[in-house]
Design an enzyme around this catalytic site. Sequence first.
Site, mmCIF file in Angstrom:
data_model
loop_
_atom_site.group_PDB
_atom_site.id
_atom_site.type_symbol
_atom_site.label_atom_id
_atom_site.label_comp_id
_atom_site.label_asym_id
_atom_site.label_seq_id
_atom_site.Cartn_x
_atom_site.Cartn_y
_atom_site.Cartn_z
ATOM 1 N N ARG A 1 0.835 -1.200 0.000
ATOM 2 C CA ARG A 1 0.000 0.000 0.000
ATOM 3 C C ARG A 1 0.876 1.260 0.000
ATOM 4 O O ARG A 1 0.532 2.250 -0.630
ATOM 5 C CB ARG A 1 -0.965 -0.008 1.189
ATOM 6 C CG ARG A 1 -1.934 1.158 1.213
ATOM 7 C CD ARG A 1 -3.107 0.946 2.165
ATOM 8 N NE ARG A 1 -4.124 0.076 1.594
ATOM 9 C CZ ARG A 1 -5.207 0.497 0.932
ATOM 10 N NH1 ARG A 1 -5.434 1.779 0.754
ATOM 11 N NH2 ARG A 1 -6.075 -0.363 0.440
ATOM 12 N N GLU B 1 -9.844 5.618 7.243
ATOM 13 C CA GLU B 1 -8.421 5.946 7.227
ATOM 14 C C GLU B 1 -8.055 7.245 6.507
ATOM 15 O O GLU B 1 -7.160 7.969 6.959
ATOM 16 C CB GLU B 1 -7.639 4.797 6.576
ATOM 17 C CG GLU B 1 -7.702 3.497 7.346
ATOM 18 C CD GLU B 1 -7.216 2.325 6.506
ATOM 19 O OE1 GLU B 1 -7.931 1.931 5.563
ATOM 20 O OE2 GLU B 1 -6.120 1.826 6.776
HETATM 21 N N1 MTE Z 1 -12.181 4.895 14.568
HETATM 22 C C1 MTE Z 1 -12.228 4.597 15.878
HETATM 23 N N2 MTE Z 1 -12.978 5.339 16.696
HETATM 24 N N3 MTE Z 1 -11.503 3.552 16.391
HETATM 25 C C2 MTE Z 1 -10.708 2.769 15.586
HETATM 26 O O1 MTE Z 1 -10.079 1.826 16.061
HETATM 27 N N4 MTE Z 1 -9.871 2.361 13.308
HETATM 28 C C3 MTE Z 1 -9.583 2.953 11.998
HETATM 29 C C4 MTE Z 1 -10.828 3.619 11.427
HETATM 30 N N5 MTE Z 1 -11.442 4.468 12.418
HETATM 31 C C5 MTE Z 1 -10.640 3.082 14.189
HETATM 32 C C6 MTE Z 1 -11.429 4.162 13.725
HETATM 33 C C7 MTE Z 1 -9.088 1.996 11.016
HETATM 34 S S1 MTE Z 1 -7.454 1.592 11.040
HETATM 35 C C8 MTE Z 1 -9.894 1.469 10.047
HETATM 36 S S2 MTE Z 1 -9.278 0.455 8.847
HETATM 37 C C9 MTE Z 1 -11.324 1.737 10.011
HETATM 38 O O2 MTE Z 1 -11.736 2.604 11.065
HETATM 39 C C10 MTE Z 1 -12.061 0.411 10.099
HETATM 40 O O3 MTE Z 1 -13.417 0.544 10.148
HETATM 41 P P1 MTE Z 1 -14.342 0.742 8.848
HETATM 42 O O4 MTE Z 1 -13.824 -0.165 7.787
HETATM 43 O O5 MTE Z 1 -15.670 0.367 9.329
HETATM 44 O O6 MTE Z 1 -14.208 2.171 8.478
HETATM 45 MO MO1 MOS Z 2 -7.098 -0.305 9.463
HETATM 46 S S1 MOS Z 2 -5.068 0.008 9.536
HETATM 47 O O1 MOS Z 2 -6.976 -1.054 7.872
HETATM 48 O O2 MOS Z 2 -7.281 -1.597 10.523
#
Ligand code: MTE
Ligand code: MOS
Length: 796
Positions: free
Chosen positions: A319, A727
């Site tokens: 990535r 992200e």
């Molecule tokens: N938001 C919160 N509050 N806590 C989290 O651990 N993880 C992030 C993001 N937002 C996270 C977060 C990461 S690394 C990812 S990949 C995505 O949320 C995963 O969730 P989604 O695919 O439902 O967006």
């Molecule tokens: Mo998020 S780094 O893809 O869990």
Amino acid sequence: MTSLADRPPNAVVGRTVSHESADLHVTGAALYTDDLLARAPGVLHAWPVQAPHAHARLTALRTAPALGVDGVVTVLTAADVRGVNDGGIHHDEPLFPDEVCYAGQAVCWVLGESLEAARKGSDAVEVEYEPLPSILTLREAIDAGSFQGQQPTVSRGDAAAALERAPRRFTGELEIGGQEHFYLETHAALAQVDEAGQVFVQSSTQHPSETQEIVAHVLGLSSSEVTVQSLRMGGAFGGKEMQPHGLAAVAALGAVTTGRPVRLRLTRTQDMTMTGKRHPFHATWDVGFDDEGRLLALRATLTADGGWSLDLSQPVLGRALCHVDNAYFIPDVEVHGRIAKTNKTSQTAFRGFGGPQGMLVIEDILGRCAPALGIDPAALRRQNFYLPGQSTPYAQPVRHVERLHEIWQQLADRADVARRQAAVEAFNAGHEHVKRGLAVTPVKFGISFNLTAFNQAGALVHVYKDGSVLINHGGTEMGQGLHTKMRQVAATALGVPLETVRLAPTRTDKVPNTSATAASSGADLNGGAVKNACEQIRTRLAEVAARRLGVHPGDVRFGDGTVTGLGTETGLSFAEVVGTAYTDRVPLFAAGYYRTEGLHWDSTRMQGEPFKYFAYGAAATEVEVDGFTGAYRFLRTDIVHDVGDSLSPLVDRGQIEGGFVQGAGWLTLEELRWDLSDGPGRGRLATQAASTYKLPSFSEMPEELNVHLYERATEPGVVYGSKAVGEPPLMLAFSVREALRQAASAFGPPGHVVQLASPATPEAVYWAIEDARAAVQDQDRARSAPARAVAGTSGG
Ligand code: MTE
Ligand code: MOS
């Protein structure tokens, strides 16, 4: 059937609702894995014996003294493992090692009647080590040729030839620091075995199916004999994508060995010293521009610090390579990647998954080259944006890039960039010891797992006779609001009020073979599956309702809990239709499935279309820097970000704000320090707690933070026209780093090139300012003694 992106009138998606557990979060009633301990009578507590060496051979392990400690029940060692002694998917992570590969690694686990007993027992275990030479830094690894995994290259055209021809050419190097996840909830697992030998593990995992697989292979069981549940996580950020597996396996092994429930929860320091973090990166680059500042060619080598095992380092590196371009068209490119093997924690997924490190390389290049080219940094960025029709170096067309052009313009207007830029210049002219900087940076982030197979999801939806709905899907909740969005999707697809839809915890016995909730694709994938399940049920209910209403099934409408027929006066309640369906023996539950269409990726050639679409955004940040200390304040940040048609605007706003602040933390305050000495502490993490590891808090939020969701942004081919949000906003924080660079440069002569370490801690900013001031002095000296100065600035 309507398309995936179409929204019915009165859709529940798109409404501003709070997080489905918000009340529970703020009252403390929300339970996390370790809170379930009270429900497990006779539970045993696990405590690790951590190795003090970065690299060593285990020459003796005596557990007998621990068994003499009051309350110690047993000590788990390799001898207890019935299956495979490995906690990873690459079989390079021995759970009970005979060679220690990083300081802090667990060599065995003590189980006690109380946590205190287990801790005392772990002190009593006698371990002898034969220390071995260790490699800690990227530089040491590169010099020693210590690498692991594949070494991919992304390329297009002939970068070497294009660099030769380029009128303006620059080279440089960049070191990028890692980042501790610092989720509020540390890793936890609670394992039980029932009377039939079924293993049930509650785990703080983003990837229950993979945790299940690893637990099964450690125990020597089949997957069907192991169930993993992820209730909710108190933050995960990628840190619980692969790291929970081994810990869950230890708990499960303890439960199988003793027949009693076993609870394992890492303390903060254990979590910080044992589990992986964001990969530090090292980059060397060689870039060519034409005289107008158009990017012509880039050659770079990115080295990721993978730590002791492979973990997710290969996809993270992939990535990174696919994001080196960020928003910019570079005709000839050649980017090499490799993964260093070091005696540190196994670096892993962290919000952005290598994307941030890759993008930082090009943002650093542009930030450094702008003054040398004599072009305003924001203008340099803008003029190199992709144009419609252009493709990335890995041959994916950059669809909808015109959105980024519009976002950039909207941001310029909303943040009043031109006027404030002039104000910053006036401020700087009037202040000798305090300077300001205002920077604007773009984000283009590819959405989907690079590994095509992961882009699928399942869901299970039940409608009960009373018309209430229970949904299950394969995604996990870590605070990001996925469950909130899934309830909104189900309510929309079934045409029922949000309150009638409940959501059950994520479990592998409800939805099998799930992907990690990661790559920001949780809502896209699981939303597609939930919608699919609901639509199967709705189609069946439409037939039932059509008979009762005397209309064609195609003319039945579902909305707000009422079912109507086109042209009919009165409707039926959803519950009435469900009741009739039940008596008519029509099934009221369905398994939903979704796979992302149109993806292909050749990981050997690093070519294809790995992403369903790109998420776009841009941020403008103004900072103020103190010339005496390097300390800084974030004055104002404006963001315009593209989430498609938001499924849940409040949730998305929270994701943007949180992602931005987390990115600012990575780029400014958060600094991991390891003991690099040759003393006995070599390899130990020096920043083991919040006291030494500085996290951004409210006081580090920009004093003014304006977030705007890009409007009329329907994303075709994605559930209800939305876009992933988890992200991409993290990388909006590049604007903070570039603003700091510009503020530091204001201490120097015009055109001074500022090199800024990452993280740009106040200390790093201080050194950048010192450097800028020294350049002023050099220039003054040059003016008084030109001949000497010319000799002293060769190559400048
Ligand atoms: N938001 C919160 N509050 N806590 C989290 O651990 N993880 C992030 C993001 N937002 C996270 C977060 C990461 S690394 C990812 S990949 C995505 O949320 C995963 O969730 P989604 O695919 O439902 O967006
Ligand atoms: Mo998020 S780094 O893809 O869990």
